[in-house]
Design an enzyme around this catalytic site. Structure first.
Site, PDB file in Angstrom:
ATOM      1  N   ALA A  24     -31.035 -37.061   8.703  1.00  0.00           N
ATOM      2  CA  ALA A  24     -30.090 -37.251   9.800  1.00  0.00           C
ATOM      3  C   ALA A  24     -30.681 -36.859  11.162  1.00  0.00           C
ATOM      4  O   ALA A  24     -30.293 -37.409  12.192  1.00  0.00           O
ATOM      5  CB  ALA A  24     -28.822 -36.448   9.531  1.00  0.00           C
ATOM      6  N   THR A  28     -30.104 -38.150  15.555  1.00  0.00           N
ATOM      7  CA  THR A  28     -29.269 -37.390  16.514  1.00  0.00           C
ATOM      8  C   THR A  28     -29.543 -37.861  17.945  1.00  0.00           C
ATOM      9  O   THR A  28     -28.642 -37.874  18.776  1.00  0.00           O
ATOM     10  CB  THR A  28     -29.511 -35.873  16.427  1.00  0.00           C
ATOM     11  OG1 THR A  28     -30.900 -35.604  16.612  1.00  0.00           O
ATOM     12  CG2 THR A  28     -29.058 -35.309  15.095  1.00  0.00           C
ATOM     13  N   PHE A  35     -25.702 -33.207   9.764  1.00  0.00           N
ATOM     14  CA  PHE A  35     -24.774 -32.365   8.999  1.00  0.00           C
ATOM     15  C   PHE A  35     -25.059 -30.884   9.202  1.00  0.00           C
ATOM     16  O   PHE A  35     -24.162 -30.103   9.478  1.00  0.00           O
ATOM     17  CB  PHE A  35     -24.900 -32.684   7.502  1.00  0.00           C
ATOM     18  CG  PHE A  35     -24.052 -33.838   7.054  1.00  0.00           C
ATOM     19  CD1 PHE A  35     -23.158 -34.455   7.910  1.00  0.00           C
ATOM     20  CD2 PHE A  35     -24.132 -34.301   5.745  1.00  0.00           C
ATOM     21  CE1 PHE A  35     -22.376 -35.513   7.491  1.00  0.00           C
ATOM     22  CE2 PHE A  35     -23.351 -35.359   5.309  1.00  0.00           C
ATOM     23  CZ  PHE A  35     -22.480 -35.966   6.182  1.00  0.00           C
ATOM     24  N   HIS A 120     -29.357 -43.065   0.211  1.00  0.00           N
ATOM     25  CA  HIS A 120     -27.909 -42.825   0.263  1.00  0.00           C
ATOM     26  C   HIS A 120     -27.130 -44.064   0.681  1.00  0.00           C
ATOM     27  O   HIS A 120     -25.980 -43.961   1.102  1.00  0.00           O
ATOM     28  CB  HIS A 120     -27.605 -41.650   1.197  1.00  0.00           C
ATOM     29  CG  HIS A 120     -28.110 -40.343   0.675  1.00  0.00           C
ATOM     30  ND1 HIS A 120     -28.218 -39.210   1.446  1.00  0.00           N
ATOM     31  CD2 HIS A 120     -28.545 -39.987  -0.558  1.00  0.00           C
ATOM     32  CE1 HIS A 120     -28.704 -38.223   0.704  1.00  0.00           C
ATOM     33  NE2 HIS A 120     -28.914 -38.672  -0.507  1.00  0.00           N
ATOM     34  N   CYS A 131     -17.803 -54.833  -9.441  1.00  0.00           N
ATOM     35  CA  CYS A 131     -18.660 -56.026  -9.564  1.00  0.00           C
ATOM     36  C   CYS A 131     -19.729 -56.092  -8.467  1.00  0.00           C
ATOM     37  O   CYS A 131     -20.537 -57.015  -8.450  1.00  0.00           O
ATOM     38  CB  CYS A 131     -17.816 -57.300  -9.563  1.00  0.00           C
ATOM     39  SG  CYS A 131     -17.163 -57.745  -7.948  1.00  0.00           S
ATOM     40  N   CYS A 153     -11.035 -55.553  -4.266  1.00  0.00           N
ATOM     41  CA  CYS A 153     -11.910 -56.717  -4.464  1.00  0.00           C
ATOM     42  C   CYS A 153     -11.099 -57.959  -4.829  1.00  0.00           C
ATOM     43  O   CYS A 153     -10.239 -57.905  -5.708  1.00  0.00           O
ATOM     44  CB  CYS A 153     -12.920 -56.390  -5.568  1.00  0.00           C
ATOM     45  SG  CYS A 153     -14.008 -57.763  -5.970  1.00  0.00           S
ATOM     46  N   ILE A 237     -38.073 -35.042  17.546  1.00  0.00           N
ATOM     47  CA  ILE A 237     -38.823 -36.102  16.873  1.00  0.00           C
ATOM     48  C   ILE A 237     -39.257 -37.222  17.831  1.00  0.00           C
ATOM     49  O   ILE A 237     -40.417 -37.643  17.812  1.00  0.00           O
ATOM     50  CB  ILE A 237     -37.967 -36.704  15.739  1.00  0.00           C
ATOM     51  CG1 ILE A 237     -37.702 -35.642  14.675  1.00  0.00           C
ATOM     52  CG2 ILE A 237     -38.651 -37.924  15.116  1.00  0.00           C
ATOM     53  CD1 ILE A 237     -36.517 -35.943  13.790  1.00  0.00           C
TER      54      ILE A 237
HETATM   55  P1  NAD Z   1     -29.389 -32.405   7.830  1.00  0.00           P
HETATM   56  O1  NAD Z   1     -28.221 -32.599   8.714  1.00  0.00           O
HETATM   57  O2  NAD Z   1     -29.266 -31.546   6.645  1.00  0.00           O
HETATM   58  O3  NAD Z   1     -30.640 -31.859   8.665  1.00  0.00           O
HETATM   59  C1  NAD Z   1     -31.067 -32.443   9.841  1.00  0.00           C
HETATM   60  C2  NAD Z   1     -32.265 -31.632  10.348  1.00  0.00           C
HETATM   61  O4  NAD Z   1     -32.822 -32.314  11.477  1.00  0.00           O
HETATM   62  C3  NAD Z   1     -31.890 -30.240  10.797  1.00  0.00           C
HETATM   63  O5  NAD Z   1     -32.827 -29.319  10.277  1.00  0.00           O
HETATM   64  C4  NAD Z   1     -31.967 -30.318  12.327  1.00  0.00           C
HETATM   65  O6  NAD Z   1     -32.368 -29.110  12.926  1.00  0.00           O
HETATM   66  C5  NAD Z   1     -33.023 -31.390  12.524  1.00  0.00           C
HETATM   67  N1  NAD Z   1     -32.889 -32.171  13.776  1.00  0.00           N
HETATM   68  C6  NAD Z   1     -31.751 -32.696  14.296  1.00  0.00           C
HETATM   69  N2  NAD Z   1     -32.036 -33.417  15.388  1.00  0.00           N
HETATM   70  C7  NAD Z   1     -33.391 -33.345  15.576  1.00  0.00           C
HETATM   71  C8  NAD Z   1     -34.290 -33.887  16.524  1.00  0.00           C
HETATM   72  N3  NAD Z   1     -33.870 -34.679  17.507  1.00  0.00           N
HETATM   73  N4  NAD Z   1     -35.610 -33.591  16.405  1.00  0.00           N
HETATM   74  C9  NAD Z   1     -36.056 -32.796  15.400  1.00  0.00           C
HETATM   75  N5  NAD Z   1     -35.249 -32.269  14.459  1.00  0.00           N
HETATM   76  C10 NAD Z   1     -33.931 -32.543  14.542  1.00  0.00           C
HETATM   77  O7  NAD Z   1     -29.878 -33.871   7.453  1.00  0.00           O
HETATM   78  P2  NAD Z   1     -30.249 -34.436   6.065  1.00  0.00           P
HETATM   79  O8  NAD Z   1     -31.251 -33.558   5.409  1.00  0.00           O
HETATM   80  O9  NAD Z   1     -30.568 -35.841   6.268  1.00  0.00           O
HETATM   81  O10 NAD Z   1     -28.894 -34.328   5.215  1.00  0.00           O
HETATM   82  C11 NAD Z   1     -27.667 -34.845   5.681  1.00  0.00           C
HETATM   83  C12 NAD Z   1     -27.103 -35.929   4.757  1.00  0.00           C
HETATM   84  O11 NAD Z   1     -25.996 -36.514   5.378  1.00  0.00           O
HETATM   85  C13 NAD Z   1     -28.084 -37.062   4.566  1.00  0.00           C
HETATM   86  O12 NAD Z   1     -28.461 -37.042   3.243  1.00  0.00           O
HETATM   87  C14 NAD Z   1     -27.363 -38.342   4.943  1.00  0.00           C
HETATM   88  O13 NAD Z   1     -27.026 -39.089   3.802  1.00  0.00           O
HETATM   89  C15 NAD Z   1     -26.088 -37.915   5.556  1.00  0.00           C
HETATM   90  N6  NAD Z   1     -26.006 -38.195   7.010  1.00  0.00           N
HETATM   91  C16 NAD Z   1     -26.540 -39.346   7.504  1.00  0.00           C
HETATM   92  C17 NAD Z   1     -26.488 -39.612   8.875  1.00  0.00           C
HETATM   93  C18 NAD Z   1     -27.089 -40.886   9.405  1.00  0.00           C
HETATM   94  O14 NAD Z   1     -27.168 -41.869   8.684  1.00  0.00           O
HETATM   95  N7  NAD Z   1     -27.548 -40.907  10.671  1.00  0.00           N
HETATM   96  C19 NAD Z   1     -25.901 -38.681   9.739  1.00  0.00           C
HETATM   97  C20 NAD Z   1     -25.335 -37.516   9.193  1.00  0.00           C
HETATM   98  C21 NAD Z   1     -25.420 -37.285   7.803  1.00  0.00           C
HETATM   99 ZN    ZN Z   2     -15.188 -56.650  -7.682  1.00  0.00          ZN
END
Ligand code: NAD
Ligand code: ZN
Length: 246
Positions: A24, A28, A35, A120, A131, A153, A237
């Site tokens: 995730a 951001t 999360f 995910h 289905c 469905c 990042i």
């Molecule tokens: P997480 O929320 O557990 O961890 C995110 C990590 O990224 C944290 O350690 C945070 O400090 C770091 N971070 C946040 N922004 C950053 C940046 N700009 N630069 C560097 N580091 C940064 O995320 P996870 O491990 O992916 O687990 C959350 C679960 O929730 C995922 O498995 C996913 O399925 C779901 N989710 C998905 C989304 C999405 O699709 N964008 C968003 C929220 C949650």
């Molecule tokens: Zn169906």
């Protein structure tokens, strides 16, 4: 250029079978909250568990209400981090992206869909749980509004759910297999934006390293796997990866 960034640049220059593993945190900077990061949504809005979704139409109604209440994910655009990953693909250095994200932003940034392994699932469409017929969100929106009618469905009357893997739902077997194959063949496993606390995220980087790959993490806070890495950058990042691939 500072030393850590230079090391990242070197790692990328000397690798040509890179797997990017993203959580995730890479999204951001596109305005989608994570999360478990410092501004994570974990405490304000608990995710709906799979068992509750299947058991109750009221819970399903609540889940569609949340889905259509905020369009943040559908409206989000790829950021510098996603674009830098796509640049690695264009440089012919990227074999796969393995992602825990459900936002589809790697594909929107230009990584071909068949290179993106979505552990995910994807929140930008829905599927029948029985289905597997695909439904676009617009079709469901048209059923749901104005009376909050929960959709079923039209082929088998099964329950429709966004095409994501919820808490309590089994990991998708095919994607897990593809991910394991990808990480066995890589020479650099590059982790970005994951707290690495849940399985399989916690296991994949170690597994890649044991298979002979280099391991690097870009994350703005420490993770338990930092000690196993060839390189760790506690930085944002987008600016970090784009500086390393330009
Ligand atoms: P997480 O929320 O557990 O961890 C995110 C990590 O990224 C944290 O350690 C945070 O400090 C770091 N971070 C946040 N922004 C950053 C940046 N700009 N630069 C560097 N580091 C940064 O995320 P996870 O491990 O992916 O687990 C959350 C679960 O929730 C995922 O498995 C996913 O399925 C779901 N989710 C998905 C989304 C999405 O699709 N964008 C968003 C929220 C949650
Ligand atoms: Zn169906």
């Amino acid at each position: 250029m500072d030393e850590a960034l230079n090391e990242l640049r070197q790692l990328i220059a000397t690798s040509d079978q890179i797997v990017a593993f993203t959580g995730a945190g890479i999204s951001t900077e596109s305005g989608i909250p994570d999360f478990r990061g410092p501004n994570g949504v974990w405490k304000t809005s608990r995710p709906i568990e799979f068992g509750d979704f299947v058991a109750s139409e009221d819970v399903r109604r609540e889940s569609w209400r949340r889905k259509f209440g905020s369009n943040r994910m559908a409206e989000a655009a790829p950021n510098a981090g996603h674009l830098a990953v796509a640049a690695l693909h264009r440089m012919d250095k990227l074999t796969h992206v393995i992602t825990q994200n459900i936002d589809g932003l790697h594909q929107k940034a230009g990584v071909p869909a068949d290179r993106v392994i979505e552990l995910h699932g994807n929140a930008n469409y829905a599927k029948c749980l029985d289905c597997e017929k695909r439904f676009e969100l617009e079709e469901i929106r048209a059923i749901f509004f104005p009376d909050e009618t929960v959709p079923y469905c039209d082929v088998c009357k099964g329950i429709i759910k966004t095409a994501t893997i919820s808490f309590g739902q089994a990991m998708p077997a095919r994607e897990m297999m593809r991910a394991e194959e990808a990480l066995q063949g890589c020479d650099l496993f590059l982790v970005m934006g994951s707290s690495l606390v849940v399985y399989p995220a916690a296991a994949f980087p170690r597994y890649a390293k044991q298979n002979g790959s280099k391991l690097a993490i870009i994350n703005n806070e420490p993770t338990d796997l930092d000690p196993f890495c060839d390189l760790v950058l506690h930085r944002a990042i987008g600016e970090t990866l784009s500086a390393a691939v330009d």
